[in-house]
Design an enzyme around this catalytic site. Structure first.
Site, PDB file in Angstrom:
ATOM      1  N   ARG A  11       0.880  -1.178   0.000  1.00 31.81           N
ATOM      2  CA  ARG A  11       0.000   0.000   0.000  1.00 31.81           C
ATOM      3  C   ARG A  11       0.909   1.217   0.000  1.00 31.81           C
ATOM      4  NH1 ARG A  11      -4.541   0.364  -1.947  1.00 31.81           N
ATOM      5  NH2 ARG A  11      -5.500  -1.232  -0.628  1.00 31.81           N
ATOM      6  N   ARG A  25       1.717  -7.321  -9.382  1.00 33.86           N
ATOM      7  CA  ARG A  25       2.071  -6.630  -8.139  1.00 33.86           C
ATOM      8  C   ARG A  25       2.155  -7.593  -6.954  1.00 33.86           C
ATOM      9  NH1 ARG A  25      -3.085  -3.048  -5.978  1.00 33.86           N
ATOM     10  NH2 ARG A  25      -4.634  -4.698  -5.997  1.00 33.86           N
ATOM     11  N   HIS A  32       1.260   2.217 -10.546  1.00 32.20           N
ATOM     12  CA  HIS A  32       0.301   2.776  -9.582  1.00 32.20           C
ATOM     13  C   HIS A  32       1.074   3.609  -8.550  1.00 32.20           C
ATOM     14  CE1 HIS A  32      -2.951   2.816  -6.678  1.00 32.20           C
ATOM     15  NE2 HIS A  32      -3.691   1.983  -7.366  1.00 32.20           N
ATOM     16  N   ASP A  66     -11.528   9.230  -7.911  1.00 35.08           N
ATOM     17  CA  ASP A  66     -11.050   8.017  -8.577  1.00 35.08           C
ATOM     18  C   ASP A  66     -11.398   8.163 -10.058  1.00 35.08           C
ATOM     19  OD1 ASP A  66     -10.243   5.507  -9.276  1.00 35.08           O
ATOM     20  OD2 ASP A  66     -11.614   4.428  -7.956  1.00 35.08           O
ATOM     21  N   GLU A  98      -1.323   7.663 -11.577  1.00 34.38           N
ATOM     22  CA  GLU A  98      -0.883   6.401 -12.158  1.00 34.38           C
ATOM     23  C   GLU A  98      -0.687   6.532 -13.662  1.00 34.38           C
ATOM     24  OE1 GLU A  98      -3.775   3.467 -10.798  1.00 34.38           O
ATOM     25  OE2 GLU A  98      -4.207   4.808  -9.129  1.00 34.38           O
TER      26      GLU A  98
HETATM   27  C1  BG6 Z   1      -6.905   2.752  -8.265  1.00 35.22           C
HETATM   28  C2  BG6 Z   1      -8.318   2.460  -8.687  1.00 35.22           C
HETATM   29  O1  BG6 Z   1      -6.065   2.585  -9.355  1.00 35.22           O
HETATM   30  O2  BG6 Z   1      -6.509   1.823  -7.262  1.00 35.22           O
HETATM   31  C3  BG6 Z   1      -9.230   2.497  -7.486  1.00 35.22           C
HETATM   32  O3  BG6 Z   1      -8.705   3.400  -9.671  1.00 35.22           O
HETATM   33  C4  BG6 Z   1      -8.738   1.545  -6.431  1.00 35.22           C
HETATM   34  O4  BG6 Z   1     -10.558   2.167  -7.894  1.00 35.22           O
HETATM   35  C5  BG6 Z   1      -7.290   1.881  -6.098  1.00 35.22           C
HETATM   36  O5  BG6 Z   1      -9.558   1.657  -5.277  1.00 35.22           O
HETATM   37  C6  BG6 Z   1      -6.669   0.957  -5.062  1.00 35.22           C
HETATM   38  O6  BG6 Z   1      -6.764  -0.354  -5.471  1.00 35.22           O
HETATM   39  P1  BG6 Z   1      -6.240  -1.514  -4.549  1.00 35.22           P
HETATM   40  O7  BG6 Z   1      -6.607  -2.794  -5.248  1.00 35.22           O
HETATM   41  O8  BG6 Z   1      -4.748  -1.343  -4.444  1.00 35.22           O
HETATM   42  O9  BG6 Z   1      -6.905  -1.345  -3.211  1.00 35.22           O
END
Ligand code: BG6
Length: 254
Positions: A28, A54, A121, A167, A225
């Site tokens: 995260r 990932r 991301h 988002d 991203e």
């Molecule tokens: C973003 C998406 O790229 O990633 C969101 O557009 C999503 O919709 C976010 O909530 C986080 O995703 P994740 O799978 O890492 O919780």
């Protein structure tokens, strides 16, 4: 990739204090690599979300330092063929110096063409999400995903500022500036061969709902991203490759 802190600067990438650094869930923070699909994929049913790259163990194959930067190359070859029927080779090259760059190259090593989505991301650290503005998206079309469905296209008018969960998939190749008065700096994202920029901040409720995200941590992060998703998915013929990437630069606000 979890951090980039140029000499004399504050960290540029963001990482949750609650991130689980194991292979069961994505990190995260930093720069998770979404591949071969984004979200639930083109048909909306793919799992795991954002693909398996990932969650996979990449192999470091090269590590070179010169006066300007350290460049590290990672490989992922044919992992999770249970979820993706085609042989492939992914190369991820990251370079840390006064600027940061990341390039993902996908090679089709099989005999059939295949289609994939991709996104780097990138979690950026900001002083206060409520005070930043994102410059460079004016006029761009976007799909709004905050409701859980893709609504749009809408058109961005002016700079983007944040007052709620955001988002969005912006369909643009433009350079993007994150202007951050609290930290007195601007982060510029220059993208190459990327037709989509996803901008995400979960805000209060979604942050609370995520077990690997501190309740207040939404205030100091923003994802910008670099991707090719949805209608911009890439189709690769056998033997061909496609690269996409971005460079980050930091500058002081005058
Ligand atoms: C973003 C998406 O790229 O990633 C969101 O557009 C999503 O919709 C976010 O909530 C986080 O995703 P994740 O799978 O890492 O919780």
């Amino acid at each position: 990739m979890v951090d980039w802190t140029p000499a004399g600067a504050e960290p540029v990438l963001w990482m949750s204090e609650h991130s689980r650094l194991d292979t069961t869930v994505a990190i995260r923070g930093g720069i998770p690599i979404c591949w071969p699909w984004f979200g639930a994929g083109l048909r909306g049913v793919a799992s795991p979300l954002h693909g398996f790259a990932r969650l996979s163990e990449w192999r470091m194959v090269r590590n070179v330092a010169d006066d300007d930067a350290v460049t590290v190359t990672y490989l992922l070859v044919d992992a999770h063929q249970d979820k993706f029927d085609y042989p492939y080779r992914l190369t991820y090259e990251v370079s840390f110096g006064r600027k940061f760059s990341a390039v993902l190259t996908v090679r089709n090593t099989g005999i059939h063409r295949f289609t994939f989505e991709e996104a780097l991301h990138t979690y950026l650290r900001v002083g206060d999400i409520r005070k930043i503005s994102v410059v460079g998206l004016d006029g761009a079309s976007y799909l709004d995903k905050a409701s859980g469905h893709e609504i749009g296209p809408h058109q961005q008018v002016g700079d983007l500022t944040f007052v709620e969960e955001t988002d969005r998939i912006y369909q643009t190749t433009a350079d993007i500036d994150v202007v951050d008065p609290s930290m007195g700096r601007r982060i510029t994202v220059y993208r190459t061969d990327s037709r989509d920029a996803v901008v995400w901040n979960p805000w209060v409720d979604k942050a609370r709902a995520m077990s690997d995200f501190g309740d207040d941590e939404w205030q100091t992060m923003l994802c910008v991203e670099t991707g090719n998703v949805g209608q911009h998915a890439i189709t690769l013929a056998p033997g061909k490759e496609h690269s996409m990437g971005f460079t980050l630069r930091l500058s002081e606000l005058s």
